[in-house]
Write a protein that holds these residues in place. Structure first.
Motif, PDB file in Angstrom:
ATOM      1  N   GLU A  92      60.733  21.843  44.317  1.00 33.50           N
ATOM      2  CA  GLU A  92      61.251  23.206  44.400  1.00 33.50           C
ATOM      3  C   GLU A  92      62.070  23.389  45.678  1.00 33.50           C
ATOM      4  O   GLU A  92      63.112  24.041  45.668  1.00 33.50           O
ATOM      5  CB  GLU A  92      60.098  24.203  44.350  1.00 33.50           C
ATOM      6  N   HIS A  93      61.622  22.816  46.777  1.00 28.05           N
ATOM      7  CA  HIS A  93      62.370  22.877  48.032  1.00 28.05           C
ATOM      8  C   HIS A  93      63.724  22.194  47.866  1.00 28.05           C
ATOM      9  O   HIS A  93      64.760  22.706  48.319  1.00 28.05           O
ATOM     10  CB  HIS A  93      61.569  22.220  49.159  1.00 28.05           C
ATOM     11  N   LYS A  94      63.729  21.060  47.201  1.00 30.76           N
ATOM     12  CA  LYS A  94      64.975  20.339  46.951  1.00 30.76           C
ATOM     13  C   LYS A  94      65.932  21.201  46.136  1.00 30.76           C
ATOM     14  O   LYS A  94      67.127  21.272  46.433  1.00 30.76           O
ATOM     15  CB  LYS A  94      64.683  19.031  46.207  1.00 30.76           C
ATOM     16  N   ARG A  95      65.406  21.867  45.115  1.00 25.68           N
ATOM     17  CA  ARG A  95      66.228  22.747  44.278  1.00 25.68           C
ATOM     18  C   ARG A  95      66.843  23.875  45.109  1.00 25.68           C
ATOM     19  O   ARG A  95      68.019  24.218  44.956  1.00 25.68           O
ATOM     20  CB  ARG A  95      65.376  23.326  43.148  1.00 25.68           C
ATOM     21  N   CYS A  96      66.053  24.452  46.014  1.00 28.57           N
ATOM     22  CA  CYS A  96      66.548  25.525  46.884  1.00 28.57           C
ATOM     23  C   CYS A  96      67.649  25.014  47.814  1.00 28.57           C
ATOM     24  O   CYS A  96      68.663  25.692  48.010  1.00 28.57           O
ATOM     25  CB  CYS A  96      65.409  26.108  47.710  1.00 28.57           C
ATOM     26  N   VAL A  97      67.444  23.841  48.384  1.00 27.32           N
ATOM     27  CA  VAL A  97      68.439  23.280  49.294  1.00 27.32           C
ATOM     28  C   VAL A  97      69.752  23.026  48.552  1.00 27.32           C
ATOM     29  O   VAL A  97      70.836  23.299  49.077  1.00 27.32           O
ATOM     30  CB  VAL A  97      67.910  21.983  49.957  1.00 27.32           C
ATOM     31  N   LEU A 124      66.834  31.552  50.375  1.00 22.85           N
ATOM     32  CA  LEU A 124      66.429  31.121  51.716  1.00 22.85           C
ATOM     33  C   LEU A 124      64.943  31.373  51.948  1.00 22.85           C
ATOM     34  O   LEU A 124      64.234  30.533  52.512  1.00 22.85           O
ATOM     35  CB  LEU A 124      67.267  31.834  52.778  1.00 22.85           C
ATOM     36  N   LYS A 125      64.474  32.534  51.524  1.00 22.77           N
ATOM     37  CA  LYS A 125      63.054  32.857  51.676  1.00 22.77           C
ATOM     38  C   LYS A 125      62.195  31.873  50.874  1.00 22.77           C
ATOM     39  O   LYS A 125      61.190  31.351  51.368  1.00 22.77           O
ATOM     40  CB  LYS A 125      62.788  34.290  51.212  1.00 22.77           C
ATOM     41  N   HIS A 126      62.618  31.596  49.648  1.00 21.68           N
ATOM     42  CA  HIS A 126      61.869  30.678  48.791  1.00 21.68           C
ATOM     43  C   HIS A 126      61.870  29.264  49.384  1.00 21.68           C
ATOM     44  O   HIS A 126      60.843  28.568  49.371  1.00 21.68           O
ATOM     45  CB  HIS A 126      62.474  30.688  47.384  1.00 21.68           C
ATOM     46  N   MET A 127      63.003  28.837  49.929  1.00 24.49           N
ATOM     47  CA  MET A 127      63.099  27.510  50.544  1.00 24.49           C
ATOM     48  C   MET A 127      62.142  27.400  51.731  1.00 24.49           C
ATOM     49  O   MET A 127      61.436  26.395  51.891  1.00 24.49           O
ATOM     50  CB  MET A 127      64.542  27.263  51.001  1.00 24.49           C
ATOM     51  N   ASN A 128      62.083  28.435  52.558  1.00 23.65           N
ATOM     52  CA  ASN A 128      61.184  28.424  53.714  1.00 23.65           C
ATOM     53  C   ASN A 128      59.718  28.458  53.306  1.00 23.65           C
ATOM     54  O   ASN A 128      58.873  27.822  53.952  1.00 23.65           O
ATOM     55  CB  ASN A 128      61.510  29.594  54.648  1.00 23.65           C
ATOM     56  N   GLU A 129      59.382  29.166  52.245  1.00 21.71           N
ATOM     57  CA  GLU A 129      57.999  29.177  51.739  1.00 21.71           C
ATOM     58  C   GLU A 129      57.578  27.785  51.297  1.00 21.71           C
ATOM     59  O   GLU A 129      56.459  27.337  51.574  1.00 21.71           O
ATOM     60  CB  GLU A 129      57.870  30.148  50.567  1.00 21.71           C
ATOM     61  N   GLN A 130      58.478  27.085  50.610  1.00 22.57           N
ATOM     62  CA  GLN A 130      58.161  25.729  50.150  1.00 22.57           C
ATOM     63  C   GLN A 130      58.011  24.781  51.341  1.00 22.57           C
ATOM     64  O   GLN A 130      57.149  23.903  51.330  1.00 22.57           O
ATOM     65  CB  GLN A 130      59.231  25.225  49.179  1.00 22.57           C
ATOM     66  N   PRO A 140      72.497  45.075  54.020  1.00 21.43           N
ATOM     67  CA  PRO A 140      72.500  43.605  54.014  1.00 21.43           C
ATOM     68  C   PRO A 140      71.076  43.068  53.841  1.00 21.43           C
ATOM     69  O   PRO A 140      70.143  43.522  54.492  1.00 21.43           O
ATOM     70  CB  PRO A 140      73.067  43.235  55.381  1.00 21.43           C
ATOM     71  N   VAL A 141      70.946  42.101  52.930  1.00 25.04           N
ATOM     72  CA  VAL A 141      69.644  41.498  52.620  1.00 25.04           C
ATOM     73  C   VAL A 141      69.803  39.983  52.624  1.00 25.04           C
ATOM     74  O   VAL A 141      70.784  39.453  52.111  1.00 25.04           O
ATOM     75  CB  VAL A 141      69.136  41.974  51.230  1.00 25.04           C
TER      76      VAL A 141
END
Length: 159
Positions: A76-81, A106-112, A100-101
């Motif tokens: 999942e991290h790879k997919r986010c990257v 990015l949030k999902h990548m950091n969680e992984q 602005p949000v």
């Protein structure tokens, strides 16, 4: 959180300078790790790399679940990257009211990444944990190794 505890076998091999009692292990896990079918190809490849990278008998069949969780987080991290690296990716987007949000990818990548760090330490996948990992099959080198046998006879012939 601290370092993971060393196994009783590793403590015996290293010696017991503090003379504290070393507990006996009553349960020894067995079997080999098999990647579950429901994992993606990336996650299955991750498990295979981990299995090949560490010494045999590091993991048992019961560790397959924790390895599957780690491998899924990695995939999942790879997919986010990959998503973040696309040229059209915007780090900041407009929210529902125009504010602005930060992009959710990015949030999902950091969680992984946080998940990988916490699970990885338990699986001996960081340098500190690997340094503490010593298997019972490994015997410490004796200071008398090489005095008798083939290596010592070749040493004696030089003198």
């Amino acid at each position: 959180m601290g370092r993971p505890r060393k196994s009783p076998e590793a403590r015996r091999l290293e010696g017991n300078p503090g003379k504290r009692p070393i507990p006996e292990t009553s349960i020894v896990a067995g079997g080999s790790v098999v990647a579950p079918d429901h994992l993606s190809d990336d996650a299955k490849a991750c498990i295979e790399i981990i299995k090949r990278s560490l010494p045999p008998k590091t993991y048992a069949a019961c560790d397959a679940f924790l390895l599957a969780a780690y491998a899924s987080a990695w995939a999942e991290h790879k997919r986010c990257v990959e998503e973040v690296n696309k040229p059209e990716f915007k780090h900041v987007e407009a929210g529902s009211q125009g504010q602005p949000v930060l992009n959710p990818w990015l949030k999902h990548m950091n969680e992984q990444a946080r998940l990988l760090l916490s699970i990885g330490a338990r699986l001996f996948l960081d340098p500190v944990a690997r340094a503490a990992l010593k298997l019972a099959d490994e015997k410490p080198a004796s200071k008398f190794d090489g005095l008798i046998g083939q290596s010592s006879s070749s040493d004696l012939s030089r003198h």
